[in-house]
Design an enzyme around this catalytic site. Structure first.
Site, PDB file in Angstrom:
ATOM      1  N   SER A 122       4.856   2.616  -0.362  1.00 38.24           N
ATOM      2  CA  SER A 122       4.127   3.444   0.609  1.00 38.24           C
ATOM      3  C   SER A 122       3.483   4.633  -0.076  1.00 38.24           C
ATOM      4  O   SER A 122       2.464   5.135   0.380  1.00 38.24           O
ATOM      5  CB  SER A 122       5.085   4.004   1.661  1.00 38.24           C
ATOM      6  OG  SER A 122       5.658   2.972   2.386  1.00 38.24           O
ATOM      7  N   HIS A 143      -0.059  -2.841   0.805  1.00 40.15           N
ATOM      8  CA  HIS A 143       0.750  -1.990   1.673  1.00 40.15           C
ATOM      9  C   HIS A 143       0.693  -2.460   3.126  1.00 40.15           C
ATOM     10  O   HIS A 143      -0.248  -2.170   3.858  1.00 40.15           O
ATOM     11  CB  HIS A 143       0.262  -0.532   1.553  1.00 40.15           C
ATOM     12  CG  HIS A 143       1.097   0.443   2.314  1.00 40.15           C
ATOM     13  ND1 HIS A 143       0.575   1.494   3.032  1.00 40.15           N
ATOM     14  CD2 HIS A 143       2.436   0.504   2.491  1.00 40.15           C
ATOM     15  CE1 HIS A 143       1.551   2.157   3.603  1.00 40.15           C
ATOM     16  NE2 HIS A 143       2.684   1.583   3.298  1.00 40.15           N
ATOM     17  N   GLU A 155      -3.264  -2.173   3.480  1.00 37.86           N
ATOM     18  CA  GLU A 155      -4.063  -1.492   2.462  1.00 37.86           C
ATOM     19  C   GLU A 155      -3.874  -2.250   1.145  1.00 37.86           C
ATOM     20  O   GLU A 155      -2.737  -2.509   0.743  1.00 37.86           O
ATOM     21  CB  GLU A 155      -3.615  -0.041   2.314  1.00 37.86           C
ATOM     22  CG  GLU A 155      -3.988   0.795   3.534  1.00 37.86           C
ATOM     23  CD  GLU A 155      -3.379   2.188   3.533  1.00 37.86           C
ATOM     24  OE1 GLU A 155      -4.080   3.141   3.848  1.00 37.86           O
ATOM     25  OE2 GLU A 155      -2.168   2.309   3.260  1.00 37.86           O
ATOM     26  N   ASN A 193      -1.265   6.922   5.271  1.00 36.99           N
ATOM     27  CA  ASN A 193      -0.173   7.888   5.137  1.00 36.99           C
ATOM     28  C   ASN A 193      -0.679   9.250   4.667  1.00 36.99           C
ATOM     29  O   ASN A 193      -0.148  10.288   5.066  1.00 36.99           O
ATOM     30  CB  ASN A 193       0.899   7.372   4.176  1.00 36.99           C
ATOM     31  CG  ASN A 193       1.814   6.363   4.862  1.00 36.99           C
ATOM     32  OD1 ASN A 193       1.800   6.227   6.078  1.00 36.99           O
ATOM     33  ND2 ASN A 193       2.599   5.655   4.083  1.00 36.99           N
TER      34      ASN A 193
HETATM   35  N1  LIG Z   1      10.168   0.568   6.344  1.00 40.69           N
HETATM   36  C1  LIG Z   1       8.889   0.898   6.515  1.00 40.69           C
HETATM   37  O1  LIG Z   1       8.474   1.358   7.573  1.00 40.69           O
HETATM   38  C2  LIG Z   1       7.911   0.662   5.388  1.00 40.69           C
HETATM   39  C3  LIG Z   1       6.548   0.532   5.692  1.00 40.69           C
HETATM   40  C4  LIG Z   1       5.642   0.256   4.673  1.00 40.69           C
HETATM   41  C5  LIG Z   1       6.100   0.151   3.372  1.00 40.69           C
HETATM   42  N2  LIG Z   1       7.427   0.316   3.097  1.00 40.69           N
HETATM   43  C6  LIG Z   1       7.851   0.170   1.697  1.00 40.69           C
HETATM   44  O2  LIG Z   1       8.417  -1.118   1.541  1.00 40.69           O
HETATM   45  C7  LIG Z   1       9.433  -1.083   0.560  1.00 40.69           C
HETATM   46  C8  LIG Z   1      10.728  -1.626   1.137  1.00 40.69           C
HETATM   47  O3  LIG Z   1      11.110  -0.832   2.236  1.00 40.69           O
HETATM   48  P1  LIG Z   1      12.109  -1.379   3.359  1.00 40.69           P
HETATM   49  O4  LIG Z   1      12.048  -0.397   4.473  1.00 40.69           O
HETATM   50  O5  LIG Z   1      11.855  -2.816   3.636  1.00 40.69           O
HETATM   51  O6  LIG Z   1      13.516  -1.225   2.592  1.00 40.69           O
HETATM   52  P2  LIG Z   1      14.889  -1.939   2.931  1.00 40.69           P
HETATM   53  O7  LIG Z   1      15.951  -1.071   2.375  1.00 40.69           O
HETATM   54  O8  LIG Z   1      14.959  -2.347   4.360  1.00 40.69           O
HETATM   55  O9  LIG Z   1      14.827  -3.295   2.058  1.00 40.69           O
HETATM   56  C9  LIG Z   1      14.873  -3.321   0.665  1.00 40.69           C
HETATM   57  C10 LIG Z   1      15.538  -4.616   0.243  1.00 40.69           C
HETATM   58  O10 LIG Z   1      15.443  -4.743  -1.166  1.00 40.69           O
HETATM   59  C11 LIG Z   1      16.647  -5.333  -1.647  1.00 40.69           C
HETATM   60  N3  LIG Z   1      16.795  -5.015  -3.064  1.00 40.69           N
HETATM   61  C12 LIG Z   1      17.217  -3.864  -3.628  1.00 40.69           C
HETATM   62  N4  LIG Z   1      17.201  -3.976  -4.970  1.00 40.69           N
HETATM   63  C13 LIG Z   1      16.765  -5.229  -5.250  1.00 40.69           C
HETATM   64  C14 LIG Z   1      16.538  -5.942  -6.443  1.00 40.69           C
HETATM   65  N5  LIG Z   1      16.745  -5.381  -7.638  1.00 40.69           N
HETATM   66  N6  LIG Z   1      16.082  -7.208  -6.348  1.00 40.69           N
HETATM   67  C15 LIG Z   1      15.860  -7.797  -5.170  1.00 40.69           C
HETATM   68  N7  LIG Z   1      16.056  -7.168  -4.002  1.00 40.69           N
HETATM   69  C16 LIG Z   1      16.493  -5.899  -4.033  1.00 40.69           C
HETATM   70  C17 LIG Z   1      17.724  -4.716  -0.777  1.00 40.69           C
HETATM   71  O11 LIG Z   1      18.897  -5.524  -0.779  1.00 40.69           O
HETATM   72  C18 LIG Z   1      17.032  -4.674   0.587  1.00 40.69           C
HETATM   73  O12 LIG Z   1      17.278  -5.823   1.354  1.00 40.69           O
HETATM   74  C19 LIG Z   1       9.522   0.370   0.092  1.00 40.69           C
HETATM   75  O13 LIG Z   1       8.718   0.530  -1.047  1.00 40.69           O
HETATM   76  C20 LIG Z   1       8.931   1.128   1.252  1.00 40.69           C
HETATM   77  O14 LIG Z   1       8.354   2.358   0.856  1.00 40.69           O
HETATM   78  C21 LIG Z   1       8.343   0.545   4.079  1.00 40.69           C
END
Ligand SMILES: NC(=O)c1ccc[n+]([C@@H]2O[C@H](COP(=O)([O-])OP(=O)(O)OC[C@H]3O[C@@H](n4cnc5c(N)ncnc54)[C@H](O)[C@@H]3O)[C@@H](O)[C@H]2O)c1
Length: 500
Positions: A122, A143, A155, A193
Site C-alpha cells: 500500500s 495495488h 493501481e 492513499n
Molecule cells: N488489508 C488492507 O486493507 C490492504 C489493502 C490494500 C493493500 N494491502 C497490502 O496487502 C498486503 C497484505 O496485507 P493483508 O491485510 O492481506 O495482511 P494479512 O496479515 O491479512 O495477510 C498476510 C499473510 O501473509 C502471510 N505471510 C507472512 N509471511 C509470509 C511468508 N514469508 N510467506 C508466505 N506468506 C506469508 C501471513 O501468514 C498472512 O496470511 C500488505 O502489503 C498490505 O499493505 C492491504
C-alpha cells in the site's frame, strides 16, 4: 481471457488481501498457486477462500458448481518451489519492507527468469523491493483495494527500472479481470492513499486542535462534503495501526506536515485502540455510545438581511422583521441591524468577527456557512466573543429549519472546505506534476475510496476561483506551505477555464 498474457499466477500470503486476489484471479479462469508460510496459515487461507465464495453462493451470485470450479483452480502450498512455472506472482505478505525484500529475493530464486513479480504494497517503495532482486526490470506494484473481489480499482505501479511492457501486461490482466487499472509511478501512497491519507491525517489534527468535535467533523463531511462516511468512521474501519503506518510511510517521502501522524493517532495505536477490529478507536463499538441527535425545536421565525445566496430551507422560512425574529441571518455585505429583541441569534454568512464587534450584540453572533447550498448542512462558527450558549441556541434554531448543524471555531473554510480544498489541491498538484492524468486521479478516488465524484471533477464543479480563494485563506491563516494553491490551480483559475 484469451487476451491475457499470463497463463498461471502465484499469490504469496493468503491473508485478507492475498485470498481476495487469488479469488479474483480464479474467477477470471486463471490457474492460481497460493503460497503460505506454514500449514496452519495455509488452512486459514483456504478458509478465507471458502468463506468468501460461500457467501457469494448464499447471496445467489454464484452457483455451487461455479464455486467448486473457482476453488479447483487454486492450488495451495507452503513450498515456494511450486511457483516455478508461474509467469506472474503477486506478493501480499504483511507490510514490512525487510519481509517483502526477503520474499522477493526468494521469488527471484525460484521463479522463471521471464516471470513478472508484483507487490500489493500500500505504501512501501516498489523500487526498494525491486532492487532486492536480480530482475528489477520485471518488478511492478499491483495495488488491489479491500475487499479485492468487490473493489474495482487496481493501481498498477511501474518504477524507473521496470521494462516497457510489464506494466501494460499487468494492466491488461487487471482489465480482463473486470477491474479498473490506473497506471502510475512509484510515489508513496500512489494516487488513492496519497490523497485520502492527507485528508484523514488533517482531520485528526483538526480534532486534536479543538477546532471541532469528532461527531461534528464526521457529520460535516457526510452531510456537507457528500462522502459516504466521515473521516473518523473510515479510519476506525481501516484500522488505526494501518492508518498510522501509511501516514508514516507517506510522510517519510513527502515531508508534508499534513502526513505527519497526529500525536492523538499514535496515542490510540499505542493504547491498542485500533478501531472496529478491537472494539474501540475514535468511536467505542461496545454499544454504550449512541449519537445524540440535535434537538430540533419548533420552526423559528427568521429574518434575512442582505442579498447573499442562502439555501431554500432558510429563504423559505424567512420573511419576518429583524426586530421580531428568533434568528437574523446577515448575508452579503450587510451590517448587523439594530433594534433586535433580547435572545435573538445573529448568524453572519461572510467574515464574522469585525461585524460582530461593530454591533452591540457581539456575544449573540455566530458565523454561518453552507458548504453546498443544496446540502442540508449548516456550519456554525464561533468567535472569541461568542457567548457559550449562543452556538447551542443557533444549532437548535437551524435544526428547526430542517438543517443539520455542526459547530467549529471561526477559521478559514470551517470544517468542510478546510478539509476538502487541501485534498483537492493535492489532486491538482498531482496533475500539475504529470504524476497521473485527470481520469486516473478521478477513477482512483471513485473506485478505490468510494468517493461519489473524483477530485478533478469536484474542482471543476466547485469552481477554481473558489478553490484558490479558500486555499489562500487557509495558507494565510496557517502559513503551511502545502496549503498554498498549487500553480496549476492559480493558472487555470486566472485563465477562467476548467481543468478538463
Ligand atoms: N488489508 C488492507 O486493507 C490492504 C489493502 C490494500 C493493500 N494491502 C497490502 O496487502 C498486503 C497484505 O496485507 P493483508 O491485510 O492481506 O495482511 P494479512 O496479515 O491479512 O495477510 C498476510 C499473510 O501473509 C502471510 N505471510 C507472512 N509471511 C509470509 C511468508 N514469508 N510467506 C508466505 N506468506 C506469508 C501471513 O501468514 C498472512 O496470511 C500488505 O502489503 C498490505 O499493505 C492491504
Amino acid at each position: 481471457m484469451s487476451s491475457v498474457s499470463f497463463s498461471k499466477v502465484g499469490v504469496v500470503g493468503l491473508g485478507t488481501m492475498g485470498a481476495g486476489i487469488a479469488e479474483v484471479l480464479a474467477r477470471g479462469e486463471l490457474p492460481v498457486v497460493g503460497i503460505e508460510i506454514d500449514a496452519a496459515a495455509l488452512e486459514r487461507g483456504r478458509g478465507h477462500l471458502e468463506k468468501s465464495t460461500g457467501r457469494a453462493v448464499k447471496r445467489g451470485r454464484l452457483t455451487e458448481d461455479a464455486q467448486r470450479e473457482i476453488l479447483g483452480r487454486v492450488t495451495l502450498s507452503t513450498d515456494f518451489g511450486d511457483l516455478a512455472d508461474c509467469d506472474l506472482v503477486i506478493e501480499a505478505v504483511p507490510e514490512r519492507l525487510d519481509l517483502k525484500r526477503r520474499v522477493f529475493a526468494e521469488l527471484d530464486r525460484v521463479c522463471r527468469p521471464d516471470a513478472v513479480l508484483a507487490t500489493n504494497t500500500s505504501s512501501l517503495s516498489v523500487t526498494e523491493i525491486a532492487v532486492a532482486t536480480e530482475r528489477p526490470t520485471k518488478i511492478v506494484g499491483v495495488h488491489f483495494f479491500n475487499p479485492a473481489p468487490v473493489m474495482k480499482l487496481v493501481e498498477v505501479i511501474g518504477t524507473v527500472l521496470t521494462e516497457d511492457g510489464a506494466v501494460g501486461r499487468v494492466a491488461g490482466l487487471v482489465e480482463a479481470l473486470g477491474k479498473i487499472p490506473v497506471t502510475v509511478g512509484d510515489r508513496a501512497g500512489f494516487v488513492a492513499n496519497r490523497l485520502l491519507f492527507g485528508y484523514l491525517g488533517q482531520a485528526v489534527t483538526m480534532l486534536e486542535s479543538g477546532h471541532a468535535t469528532r461527531d461534528d467533523i464526521d457529520t460535516a463531511m457526510t452531510k456537507g462534503g457528500g462522502l459516504p462516511m466521515g473521516p473518523f468512521t473510515l479510519m476506525d474501519l481501516i484500522g488505526l495501526d494501518t492508518c498510522l503506518g501509511v501516514l508514516d510511510a507517506i510522510y517519510e517521502e513527502s515531508r508534508d506536515r499534513r502526513h505527519a501522524p497526529s500525536p492523538l493517532l499514535r496515542e490510540l495505536v499505542t493504547a491498542g485502540l485500533l478501531g472496529r477490529k478491537t472494539g474501540r478507536g475514535f468511536y467505542d463499538y461496545a454499544g454504550a455510545e449512541a449519537a445524540i441527535p440535535h434537538q430540533a425545536g419548533p420552526v423559528p421565525s427568521v429574518a434575512v438581511v442582505g442579498d447573499g445566496p442562502l439555501p431554500a430551507l432558510v429563504t423559505d422560512a424567512a420573511g419576518d422583521e429583524p426586530g421580531a425574529a428568533d434568528l437574523v441571518v446577515v448575508t452579503g455585505d450587510a451590517a448587523v441591524p439594530g433594534g433586535l429583541k433580547p435572545g435573538t441569534i445573529i448568524a453572519i454568512t461572510g467574515p464574522v468577527l469585525e461585524r460582530a464587534v461593530a454591533s452591540d450584540r457581539a456575544a449573540d453572533v455566530v458565523g454561518l456557512r453552507f458548504a453546498e447550498l443544496d446540502a442540508p448542512l449548516a456550519e456554525i462558527t464561533t468567535t472569541a466573543v461568542t457567548a457559550d450558549a449562543t452556538a447551542a441556541r443557533a444549532a437548535e434554531l437551524l435544526a428547526g429549519l430542517g438543517l443539520t448543524p455542526v459547530r467549529c471555531r471561526d477559521r478559514a473554510g470551517a470544517i468542510v472546505d478546510a478539509l476538502r480544498f487541501p485534498y483537492l489541491n493535492d489532486a491538482a498538484a498531482m496533475l500539475g506534476a504529470a504524476y497521473a492524468d485527470a481520469d486516473a486521479i478521478d477513477a482512483a478516488m471513485k473506485y478505490g475510496c468510494g468517493y461519489p465524484t473524483g477530485p478533478i471533477a469536484d474542482l471543476d464543479r466547485l469552481g477554481l476561483s473558489r478553490a484558490v480563494t479558500t486555499l489562500r485563506a487557509l495558507h494565510t491563516e496557517t502559513r503551511d506551505p502545502s496549503l498554498a494553491p498549487t500553480p496549476l490551480l492559480e493558472e487555470y483559475a486566472t485563465a477562467n477555464r476548467p481543468l478538463r
